[in-house]
Write a protein that holds these residues in place. Structure first.
Motif, PDB file in Angstrom:
ATOM      1  N   VAL A 104       0.829  -1.205   0.000  1.00 51.19           N
ATOM      2  CA  VAL A 104       0.000   0.000   0.000  1.00 51.19           C
ATOM      3  C   VAL A 104       0.862   1.254   0.000  1.00 51.19           C
ATOM      4  O   VAL A 104       0.586   2.212  -0.738  1.00 51.19           O
ATOM      5  CB  VAL A 104      -0.955  -0.009   1.208  1.00 51.19           C
ATOM      6  N   LYS A 105       1.912   1.271   0.805  1.00 48.21           N
ATOM      7  CA  LYS A 105       2.800   2.435   0.833  1.00 48.21           C
ATOM      8  C   LYS A 105       3.449   2.652  -0.530  1.00 48.21           C
ATOM      9  O   LYS A 105       3.599   3.794  -0.984  1.00 48.21           O
ATOM     10  CB  LYS A 105       3.871   2.246   1.902  1.00 48.21           C
ATOM     11  N   LYS A 106       3.840   1.564  -1.196  1.00 45.90           N
ATOM     12  CA  LYS A 106       4.441   1.715  -2.525  1.00 45.90           C
ATOM     13  C   LYS A 106       3.418   2.232  -3.528  1.00 45.90           C
ATOM     14  O   LYS A 106       3.731   3.071  -4.378  1.00 45.90           O
ATOM     15  CB  LYS A 106       5.009   0.385  -3.004  1.00 45.90           C
ATOM     16  N   ALA A 107       2.177   1.764  -3.419  1.00 49.27           N
ATOM     17  CA  ALA A 107       1.130   2.257  -4.313  1.00 49.27           C
ATOM     18  C   ALA A 107       0.887   3.750  -4.093  1.00 49.27           C
ATOM     19  O   ALA A 107       0.676   4.501  -5.055  1.00 49.27           O
ATOM     20  CB  ALA A 107      -0.157   1.463  -4.094  1.00 49.27           C
ATOM     21  N   PHE A 108       0.912   4.196  -2.832  1.00 47.02           N
ATOM     22  CA  PHE A 108       0.782   5.629  -2.561  1.00 47.02           C
ATOM     23  C   PHE A 108       1.903   6.413  -3.250  1.00 47.02           C
ATOM     24  O   PHE A 108       1.679   7.498  -3.795  1.00 47.02           O
ATOM     25  CB  PHE A 108       0.829   5.891  -1.054  1.00 47.02           C
ATOM     26  N   GLU A 109       3.117   5.864  -3.224  1.00 45.48           N
ATOM     27  CA  GLU A 109       4.251   6.554  -3.836  1.00 45.48           C
ATOM     28  C   GLU A 109       4.106   6.605  -5.357  1.00 45.48           C
ATOM     29  O   GLU A 109       4.362   7.636  -5.982  1.00 45.48           O
ATOM     30  CB  GLU A 109       5.553   5.842  -3.458  1.00 45.48           C
ATOM     31  N   VAL A 110       3.675   5.494  -5.960  1.00 47.66           N
ATOM     32  CA  VAL A 110       3.442   5.483  -7.412  1.00 47.66           C
ATOM     33  C   VAL A 110       2.376   6.517  -7.776  1.00 47.66           C
ATOM     34  O   VAL A 110       2.517   7.270  -8.749  1.00 47.66           O
ATOM     35  CB  VAL A 110       3.021   4.074  -7.882  1.00 47.66           C
ATOM     36  N   ASN A 111       1.316   6.568  -6.999  1.00 48.04           N
ATOM     37  CA  ASN A 111       0.243   7.521  -7.263  1.00 48.04           C
ATOM     38  C   ASN A 111       0.739   8.962  -7.136  1.00 48.04           C
ATOM     39  O   ASN A 111       0.353   9.841  -7.919  1.00 48.04           O
ATOM     40  CB  ASN A 111      -0.902   7.264  -6.288  1.00 48.04           C
ATOM     41  N   ARG A 112       1.588   9.204  -6.140  1.00 46.40           N
ATOM     42  CA  ARG A 112       2.151  10.549  -5.963  1.00 46.40           C
ATOM     43  C   ARG A 112       2.993  10.947  -7.171  1.00 46.40           C
ATOM     44  O   ARG A 112       2.942  12.087  -7.645  1.00 46.40           O
ATOM     45  CB  ARG A 112       2.999  10.584  -4.693  1.00 46.40           C
ATOM     46  N   ALA A 158       6.546   1.054 -10.787  1.00 49.69           N
ATOM     47  CA  ALA A 158       5.401   0.349 -10.206  1.00 49.69           C
ATOM     48  C   ALA A 158       5.640  -1.147 -10.085  1.00 49.69           C
ATOM     49  O   ALA A 158       4.688  -1.917 -10.002  1.00 49.69           O
ATOM     50  CB  ALA A 158       4.161   0.609 -11.045  1.00 49.69           C
ATOM     51  N   GLU A 159       6.868  -1.584 -10.038  1.00 51.47           N
ATOM     52  CA  GLU A 159       7.156  -3.010  -9.929  1.00 51.47           C
ATOM     53  C   GLU A 159       6.475  -3.587  -8.686  1.00 51.47           C
ATOM     54  O   GLU A 159       6.627  -3.079  -7.579  1.00 51.47           O
ATOM     55  CB  GLU A 159       8.665  -3.243  -9.837  1.00 51.47           C
ATOM     56  N   GLY A 160       5.708  -4.660  -8.885  1.00 51.49           N
ATOM     57  CA  GLY A 160       5.004  -5.290  -7.770  1.00 51.49           C
ATOM     58  C   GLY A 160       3.647  -4.688  -7.482  1.00 51.49           C
ATOM     59  O   GLY A 160       2.923  -5.184  -6.621  1.00 51.49           O
ATOM     60  N   ILE A 161       3.273  -3.602  -8.167  1.00 46.28           N
ATOM     61  CA  ILE A 161       1.973  -2.951  -7.976  1.00 46.28           C
ATOM     62  C   ILE A 161       1.142  -3.125  -9.243  1.00 46.28           C
ATOM     63  O   ILE A 161       1.618  -2.856 -10.347  1.00 46.28           O
ATOM     64  CB  ILE A 161       2.150  -1.445  -7.676  1.00 46.28           C
ATOM     65  N   ASP A 162      -0.099  -3.574  -9.110  1.00 42.48           N
ATOM     66  CA  ASP A 162      -0.981  -3.715 -10.270  1.00 42.48           C
ATOM     67  C   ASP A 162      -1.401  -2.333 -10.774  1.00 42.48           C
ATOM     68  O   ASP A 162      -1.699  -1.437  -9.987  1.00 42.48           O
ATOM     69  CB  ASP A 162      -2.230  -4.513  -9.894  1.00 42.48           C
ATOM     70  N   ILE A 163      -1.417  -2.181 -12.097  1.00 37.46           N
ATOM     71  CA  ILE A 163      -1.836  -0.927 -12.726  1.00 37.46           C
ATOM     72  C   ILE A 163      -3.104  -1.198 -13.534  1.00 37.46           C
ATOM     73  O   ILE A 163      -3.128  -2.082 -14.386  1.00 37.46           O
ATOM     74  CB  ILE A 163      -0.740  -0.360 -13.642  1.00 37.46           C
TER      75      ILE A 163
END
Length: 405
Positions: A104-112, A158-163
């Motif tokens: 979740v923290k990584k997804a927040f960073e990708v979104n930022r 976004a490695e490891g995060i679904d897009i």
């Protein structure tokens, strides 16, 4: 016997880079682990100090994350210790799976990063946490027809995060819902306090009154509603304009005038100027009492557990719906992007006149009627293929302006 105090109190050598300073402090924490700090106390210190899990791995402490149940503490809410004292607000914490937290923290960073880059065709995005068993998170992205290559652009960050990329078309016109509903008037005012979820009026439109908004700077209490309810003026400045409480059987009462307004968040803050005061109450059959608000991670926790939000609007009344996106960015309607947005429910959960209401959820640690505010409702989708209510998260108002519910 008093509990040991493991907070870092040593000095950090001068002249170090940010990374070197963090490593130095984590090394000090590692020394304290060797001196008897248990795993949970270590993780609590790590997270409350703002250290990333990745930095912990530099020192080989990832074994603590993998040990036992693999949980880490997060702050889920800001809530009052004393329900009658809005200044007694404190952090609430719970333990969640470390792998879920990292995703979740990584997804927040990708979104930022998406919001910062704002590539051609980008219309908005949101983080959708997975459940705790999946230990995943998705970033949902809305693009115009020019934005098809976004998946390739994000492959590294976004490695490891679904897009999940969706093309959005025909969003030029806002379509009003048909029909007319009688507004919900504030016919019951107890001890000079008016609950939220009832109609309020400006000189141009009708909106919904939100629950009391508190500003710790000077310990002030305000009325609040949607800024767009004050319409456009020549100066585009609603300061000093009146907010009125219409009543079905009595004369309308002027609640006060706009003391502050925040166009990006679409929030108007109104200074009380009459015998009626703001209240942390919501006009619903269960008589909800606002006891605080969710943090960004607290909203992510609601998504992971499949929980629903509620709202009471002046026109559509009480509705419920699941959270659809956290920490969203919305660039659909203006020349600027709105950050810290919350997506929930469906487009039929909000109609004209409901703007200014709040979404909320029962406080799991409070009394029977206590609730925590999730977000401030401003608009709904009107384009094909998507259906949700959107508005600013309560945590964003706190981060950017210091207010809390």
């Amino acid at each position: 016997m008093a509990a040991p105090d493991y907070r870092y109190r040593g000095s950090t050598p001068a002249g170090l880079s940010h990374t070197e300073r963090v490593v130095h402090r984590l090394t000090t924490l590692r020394d304290r682990i060797d001196g008897g700090m248990d795993r949970r106390e270590f993780l609590r210190t790590l997270v409350s100090g703002g250290y990333a899990i990745g930095m912990a791995k530099l020192l080989g402490v990832d074994d603590f994350l993998a040990a036992e149940d693999g949980d880490v503490p997060i702050v889920t809410a800001l809530a009052r210790e004393n329900p009658d004292d809005p200044w007694s607000i404190r952090e609430r914490t719970k333990y969640v799976p470390a792998e879920w937290y990292a995703a979740v923290k990584k997804a927040f960073e990708v979104n930022r990063r998406l919001a910062r880059v704002a590539f051609t065709g980008y219309l908005g995005s949101a983080v959708i946490p997975g459940d705790y068993e999946s230990k995943t998170a998705t970033v949902s992205i809305g693009v115009s027809s020019e934005g098809h290559s976004v998946g390739e652009m994000l492959s590294e960050v976004a490695e490891g995060i679904d897009i999940d990329v969706k093309t959005i078309i025909e969003i030029d016109d806002i379509h009003n819902h048909g029909g007319y509903s009688e507004p919900r008037f504030a016919n019951t005012i107890t001890n000079g306090h008016v609950p939220s979820g009832v109609a309020c009026e400006t000189n141009t439109s009708l909106a919904t009154l939100g629950p009391a908004l508190y500003d710790p700077d000077g310990e002030r209490t305000f009325f609040v509603t949607a800024e767009h309810a004050f319409g456009e003026t020549e100066s585009h400045d609603p300061l000093g304009r009146s907010l009125v409480l219409p009543r079905q059987d009595d004369d309308a009462v002027e609640l006060g005038s706009v003391a502050h307004y925040h166009p990006t968040e679409d929030v108007a803050v109104v200074e009380p100027e009459s015998w009626i005061e703001p209240a942390s109450l919501i006009d619903a059959p269960s008589k909800p009492r606002v006891r605080g608000q969710f943090t960004k991670l607290g909203l992510a926790d609601l998504v992971a557990r499949g929980e629903e939000l509620e709202k009471v609007g002046a026109l559509s009344g009480h509705t419920t719906g699941k959270v659809q996106g956290v920490d969203a960015v919305t660039c659909f309607t203006d020349s600027f992007c709105r950050r810290g947005q919350l997506r929930w429910g469906g487009e039929m959960d909000l109609t004209d006149g409901d703007s200014g209401s709040v979404s909320y959820h029962r406080d799991p640690n409070g009394e029977t009627h206590d609730v925590l505010v999730a977000g401030f409702n401003n608009a709904r989708t009107w384009w094909p293929g998507q259906s949700y209510v959107w508005g600013v998260g309560a945590y964003r108002l706190t981060e950017t302006h210091g207010y809390h519910f």
